[in-house]
Every structure is written in C-alpha cells, then in structure tokens.
Design a protein around this motif. Structure first.
Motif, short mmCIF file in Angstrom:
data_model
loop_
_atom_site.label_atom_id
_atom_site.label_comp_id
_atom_site.label_asym_id
_atom_site.label_seq_id
_atom_site.Cartn_x
_atom_site.Cartn_y
_atom_site.Cartn_z
N GLU A 39 0.78 -1.24 0.08
CA GLU A 39 -0.08 0.05 -0.16
C GLU A 39 0.89 1.50 0.01
OE1 GLU A 39 -2.91 -0.68 -0.84
OE2 GLU A 39 -2.56 -2.78 -0.06
N SER A 40 1.97 1.06 -0.80
CA SER A 40 2.80 2.48 -0.48
C SER A 40 2.48 3.19 -1.90
CB SER A 40 4.24 1.88 -0.35
OG SER A 40 4.65 1.21 -1.55
N GLY A 41 1.81 2.68 -2.82
CA GLY A 41 1.53 3.51 -4.20
C GLY A 41 2.14 2.77 -5.32
N LYS A 42 2.61 1.72 -5.16
CA LYS A 42 3.35 1.01 -6.38
C LYS A 42 2.58 0.95 -7.49
CE LYS A 42 4.72 -2.72 -4.20
NZ LYS A 42 4.00 -2.50 -2.75
N THR A 43 1.39 0.40 -7.61
CA THR A 43 0.53 0.28 -8.45
C THR A 43 -0.04 1.32 -9.28
OG1 THR A 43 -0.42 -2.05 -7.55
CG2 THR A 43 -1.73 -1.10 -9.43
N GLU A 54 -5.33 -1.80 -4.72
CA GLU A 54 -5.48 -1.19 -5.93
C GLU A 54 -5.23 -2.09 -7.08
OE1 GLU A 54 -4.76 3.12 -8.41
OE2 GLU A 54 -4.04 2.98 -6.44
N GLU A 55 -6.04 -2.35 -7.87
CA GLU A 55 -5.99 -3.33 -8.97
C GLU A 55 -5.52 -2.71 -10.17
OE1 GLU A 55 -9.44 -5.69 -9.28
OE2 GLU A 55 -9.30 -6.71 -7.48
N TYR A 56 -4.86 -3.39 -11.08
CA TYR A 56 -4.43 -2.94 -12.30
C TYR A 56 -5.80 -2.93 -13.07
CZ TYR A 56 0.54 -3.40 -11.42
OH TYR A 56 1.63 -3.24 -11.20
N ASP A 57 -5.99 -1.75 -13.83
CA ASP A 57 -7.20 -1.37 -14.67
C ASP A 57 -6.82 -2.00 -16.35
OD1 ASP A 57 -9.54 -0.07 -15.54
OD2 ASP A 57 -7.95 1.34 -16.75
N GLU A 58 -7.49 -2.78 -16.50
CA GLU A 58 -7.56 -3.66 -17.71
C GLU A 58 -7.44 -2.59 -18.97
OE1 GLU A 58 -6.80 -6.66 -18.57
OE2 GLU A 58 -6.70 -7.35 -16.46
N GLU A 59 -8.34 -1.54 -18.85
CA GLU A 59 -8.30 -0.60 -20.06
C GLU A 59 -7.24 0.07 -20.21
OE1 GLU A 59 -12.06 1.76 -19.78
OE2 GLU A 59 -13.29 0.15 -20.08
#
Length: 313
Positions: free
Chosen positions: A14-18, A46-51
């Motif tokens: 949760e350090s903001g990597k994604t 936070e998940e990776y946004d596919e779009e």
C-alpha cells in the motif's frame, strides 16, 4: 540484440506502487510505441485497470510466490511477449539479495530502481522494519514519498534517505500529485564568521553540505570529528568525520569530507579533534570525479570524544 530496460518498482504494501506504474504507463513519453510487460509480484488493494493496460500496449503477468520469479519464467516471458521494456513490481518481502542476484535474459538490464513510500506511515515502517527499508533505499535511483502533507517532516525524511543513498532523487508528492515544497532550515548560523556545528547537528550539516556544497563555499566551519588517515589519501590530507547509523546499530558508516592540513603526520586514526577549516568546493577523484566540499584547516586541537559517538539523521 536490442537492449531491453527493466524498471524495478518496490516498496511496502500500500505504498502506491500500482498507482505509480499505471500513471507511468499513461505517460506517452514512456509507453508510446513500446511493448510493455508488467510483472507484478504482489497484489495490493488497488488493482491494475485492464483498459489502461490495453490502451498502452501493456501485458500484465501476476506472480504469487518468490519461486516463480526464476530463469525459466523470465526466458518464457521474453519468448512469449517479446517486450521492448519491462516494469517489475517487486515484493520487497522476498528480499533485496534475491532481486540483485536475479537472472535476466540476454539484453535485459536494470534501467532504474524506484522506491515508493507512503509518507503517512513511514515512521511506523522505519521503526519496525528499518533494516529492510534501508536495503531498498540503498539501491534506488528515485524515492517517492507520496501522500505527503504540510505536516510531513520532509526535511528529516530526506536526510535519512541521503545518509543511505546520496545519489537518489527524492520527491515528496501530495495526494493531488503536486510536489510538496518545504524549507530545510539549518540549526546553525550560516552567516556567522565561524559556523559552529554541534555534535548533535553534524549529520544535518554533512547531508546539507553534500547536497548544496555551494552554500558553504568560502565559509569557515568548526566541528568535532574523529580522524581518519590512510595511505590511499592524497599527501597532506585526512578526513575528520563521524560514524553514522545508516540502518541499525550494526550497520554504520564513516562520513566526512577531505581536509587539507600541514599537521597530518601528527594525527592518528580514531583520534578525536576539533577542526576549524575554510571550505572550498572542488572536483575531486576521491569524490568519483564530482564536485564536493574540501576543508582547509586553520586550526586543529585534540579533544574528548562526544557523549554520543554515533550520528543520527
């Protein structure tokens, strides 16, 4: 064979990597025309946004276990995805040595190492996991303190990072993405005829003089330090400095600047002295060919060691 840059992004959960990786991919200067491969070694909130991934020609591969990040996997990635650049979101709990020793396919090279930090929880991690964090910071080219506010002790955090990694770029970002501006007020009088640096402030002065040597050019400083003499130093030079705790009590480093003196032959290593010296800024081989502070002593006298020998930042 074409060179393929690998950008390593690490930090605690949760350090903001994604978020940082997604914003990087959205930058056309970075991702435009590239075949991007993102290898994520942990899954955060936070998940990776596919779009976003699709729009910027990025493929995501998720790993769950340290053992999966191996020679066979990386070789298969090269054959299957034929990336022109890679972002590796590394799980720091797997250890920095594992990352440093990691096999890379021919042509792959580490182009940049980025550490993300949640400024709001940094004190907690520094208190409980300082050794691991400093291991990350030591290899970083860029350290980003996100979620910074006006109450963030940015100057103190920056000194801590500079002590471990003098060459890293350190950035403080607010929640809205703008940079936090802050004053680095010094605890000594820069306009005094002689700038007196107390024992407790040596670390602050050292970091500031390393970052901004021009501030001290032509000025006279006075401080207490431990003598370091060595045959590898230029004739007529020694280094008065202090032992600094860069990670934990078992991980210390000697910090100090070159000092020219006609009394070097009378000095002994580990002897404590109070040095009064005029500062110049010079390009030196001892500083890796870069410019830095060089002291020219006007007075050296023997002294007692300070109550606290270690320097903190």
């Amino acid at each position: 064979m074409a060179k393929i840059p690998v950008f390593v992004v690490h930090g605690f959960l949760e350090s903001g990597k994604t978020r940082f990786i997604l914003e990087t991919l959205e930058d056309e200067y970075f991702s435009g025309g590239e075949r991007n491969l993102v290898i994520a070694c942990e899954e955060g909130i936070e998940e990776y946004d596919e779009e976003t991934l699709k729009a910027h020609n990025a493929t995501l591969v998720m790993l769950e276990d340290k053992s999966e990040l191996n020679e066979k996997f990386l070789t298969e990635c090269q054959k299957k995805y034929k990336p022109s650049q890679i972002i590796l979101e590394y799980n720091c709990m797997w250890g920095m040595d594992y990352l440093r020793d990691m096999y890379m396919p021919k042509g792959w090279f580490v182009a940049q190492v980025i550490t993300t930090v949640d400024a709001s929880t940094f004190d907690v991690y520094l208190k409980n996991m300082k050794s691991l964090f400093m291991e990350m910071a030591k290899d970083s080219d860029l350290i980003i303190f996100n979620r910074s506010t006006d109450d963030t002790p940015a100057a103190s955090y920056k000194r801590n990072m500079r002590a471990v990694n003098p060459k890293a770029q350190i950035v403080f970002e607010k929640e809205d993405g703008s940079q936090l501006e802050f004053e680095e007020e010094m605890p000594f009088d820069l306009d005094a005829d002689i700038i007196d640096i107390s024992d407790i402030d040596y670390g602050i002065w050292y970091i500031d003089a390393m970052d901004h040597p021009e501030k001290y050019d032509g000025k006279t400083v006075r401080f207490k330090g431990m003598v370091y003499v060595n045959r590898n130093l230029p004739k007529g030079y020694f280094v008065p400095g202090r032992m600094a705790m860069t990670c934990c009590a078992d991980d210390t480093a000697f910090i100090g600047f070159l000092c020219k003196s006609s009394y070097v032959d009378r000095l002994k290593s580990r002897q404590w002295v109070t040095v009064t010296a005029k500062v110049t800024v010079e390009e030196r081989e001892e500083y890796g060919g870069e410019t830095g502070v060089v002291l020219h002593s006007t007075n050296i006298k023997s002294d007692q060691k300070p109550e606290e020998e270690l320097v903190y930042f």
